[in-house]
Design an enzyme around this catalytic site. Structure first.
Site, PDB file in Angstrom:
ATOM      1  N   HIS A 135      11.698   2.074   1.116  1.00 26.64           N
ATOM      2  CA  HIS A 135      10.544   2.975   1.098  1.00 26.64           C
ATOM      3  C   HIS A 135      10.619   3.888  -0.120  1.00 26.64           C
ATOM      4  CE1 HIS A 135       9.759   2.377   5.676  1.00 26.64           C
ATOM      5  NE2 HIS A 135       9.401   1.364   4.942  1.00 26.64           N
ATOM      6  N   LYS A 171       3.955   2.035   2.672  1.00 28.23           N
ATOM      7  CA  LYS A 171       4.099   2.877   3.872  1.00 28.23           C
ATOM      8  C   LYS A 171       4.889   4.133   3.552  1.00 28.23           C
ATOM      9  CE  LYS A 171       6.042  -0.406   6.270  1.00 28.23           C
ATOM     10  NZ  LYS A 171       5.729  -1.557   5.443  1.00 28.23           N
TER      11      LYS A 171
END
Ligand code: IMP
Length: 447
Positions: free
Chosen positions: A41, A16
């Site tokens: 992330h 993501k």
């Protein structure tokens, strides 16, 4: 303008961060709406590799406002460390805002996380150990402490005293910080965070009214949602499109697009059912080729094949309007690619879109497989062709795979990612996006 929510469509770790980073070139606001330092992330700005845990990905973009929304649980000590690291690296380009309403993770919560896992014994969920569950528990139990309290010492002390009364497991524990220590550490960190703290919700309402581009950045994934995931093997927040509204303060109807991110295969960290898990050589090969280790904990991820039953469930749950398929390069060179298109349950029923509710039952389903032809390795020559020609340079078998996923889920695939950098992304031209078969009547392609 678009208001787009990005949600994980599997068990987390779908890349993501890379997709939000790719999309954030056009975004004026990037809002993290749930979770905390359990996320990792990974992005690669200017050729550097960086794992962001609490800061929204937009923070590395000039002109972008990165918001930590009210739905997050924020570890303030880790947050200042992340801010300092980013500044030292010269990558703090955006503007940071932290919602006054976000709840705080305190050192006691981390100790509680470990204590709860010990207490569960063989039923432990394999949490990230960052205090996420206990902080959300205190939020729901109305014991929690929020960012706003950091700047009101008398209220902070009163709340800390109350909260400490609920932490009986700390009695006699050597090294557990005292109330006075926690209080003074919080006040010290408050000074550093103060310039970023705001009532972020009205700012976001205004951004929507002004027609700005807003990206709502999810962490974890729909299958780890506390209500709809594989309970109790879930995280304690709502990593869904509905959670994006709750955790940002935007009304649900403001969200125009919901982009689900799925790998071309599957992974899971921690315990819990995983119907398409590949044990043995297949799993080892995927782990090796995909570099499947947790960005936060470094734990090896469990690996397996794409599961369309779970993906269809996630489509419905979130009203996905488009999918991004990531890490397709990892499957390059496979002779064939297995995909679960249904399950046979223990009671002999065939299901295609509603997985069993109980984790115990989901763990015992038998996947019904389809085997799709594999595609070639992503050699430098293939990547060069892709950079020049885009979608039509994707191997034919991979384009077929993309169409198959789209037809089977009823949602167009808008993006295909074949490597970790921003450039290694192919936009599926709207004309080439497969027409959904009608399972999801709300589906509409990204503009
Ligand atoms: P917690 O969020 O630390 O409470 O962990 C609960 C479950 O969610 C565990 O199985 C974790 O491995 C999983 N989990 C939490 N964050 C992530 C993530 O960012 N990626 C993948 N799994 C996660």
């Amino acid at each position: 303008m678009t208001i787009t929510a990005v949600v994980g469509a599997q068990f987390g770790d779908e890349a993501k961060g890379k997709i939000v980073d790719y999309l954030s070139s056009d975004a004026e606001y990037v809002v993290r709406y749930q979770g905390g330092p359990n996320a990792g992330h990974t992005i690669r700005p200017a050729g550097r590799t960086l794992a962001l845990h609490q800061l929204p990905v937009g923070i590395v973009r000039e002109g972008c406002t990165a918001v930590c929304g009210a739905g997050m649980v924020v570890d303030p000590f880790e947050l200042v460390k992340e801010i300092r690291t980013l500044r030292d690296e010269g990558l703090f380009h955006g503007k940071l805002l932290l919602s006054e309403r976000a709840h705080l993770i305190l050192p006691w919560h981390r100790i509680q996380d470990a204590w709860e896992e010990e207490t569960r014994g063989s039923e432990a969920g394999g949490t990230t150990g960052r205090g996420i569950g206990p902080a959300y528990m205190d939020r729901a139990g109305r014991w929690g402490i929020r960012v706003a309290e950091l700047f009101r010492p008398e209220i902070l002390r009163k709340r800390l005293q109350l909260l400490r009364r609920t932490k009986g497991f700390l009695e006699g524990r050597v090294g557990a910080p005292t109330l006075e220590q926690v209080e003074s550490d919080l006040l010290a960190v408050a000074a550093e965070l103060q310039p970023f703290v705001a009532a972020t919700e009205p700012l976001l309402w205004r951004a929507v009214e002004e027609g700005r581009n807003v990206l709502l950045e999810g962490a974890q994934s729909a299958l780890l949602d506390v209500d709809y995931g594989t309970y109790p093997f879930v995280t304690s927040s709502h990593p869904t499109a509905a959670g994006a509204a709750l955790g940002s303060g935007l009304p649900p109807q403001a969200i125009e697009e919901v982009l689900g991110i799925s790998k071309a295969y599957s992974t899971r960290v921690g315990a819990g059912p995983f119907p398409t898990e590949a044990l043995g050589a297949d799993g080892d090969r995927l782990r090796e080729r995909g570099g499947e280790r947790g960005a936060t904990t470094g734990r090896p991820r469990r690996c397996g094949w794409l599961d369309l039953v779970l993906l269809r469930f996630v489509v419905r749950l979130n009203g996905l309007t488009a999918l991004a398929l990531t890490k397709v390069d990892v499957l390059g060179g496979e002779a064939q690619v297995p995909v679960a298109v249904g399950y046979r349950t223990v009671s002999g029923k065939t299901v295609t879109e509603s997985p069993p509710t109980l984790a115990e039952d989901l763990a015992r389903v038998e996947p019904l497989w389809r085997f799709l032809p594999g595609w070639e390795e992503f050699t430098p020559a293939v990547k060069e062709r892709l950079a020049d020609e885009g979608y039509r340079a994707l191997p034919r078998e991979l384009r077929r795979f993309v169409e198959f996923v789209s037809e089977e889920t009823g949602v167009p695939v808008a993006l295909v990612s074949y490597g970790p950098s921003r450039e290694e992304t192919v936009v599926v031209p709207p004309g080439a996006r497969s027409r959904p078969r009608g399972m999801a009547p709300w589906a509409s392609p990204l503009p």
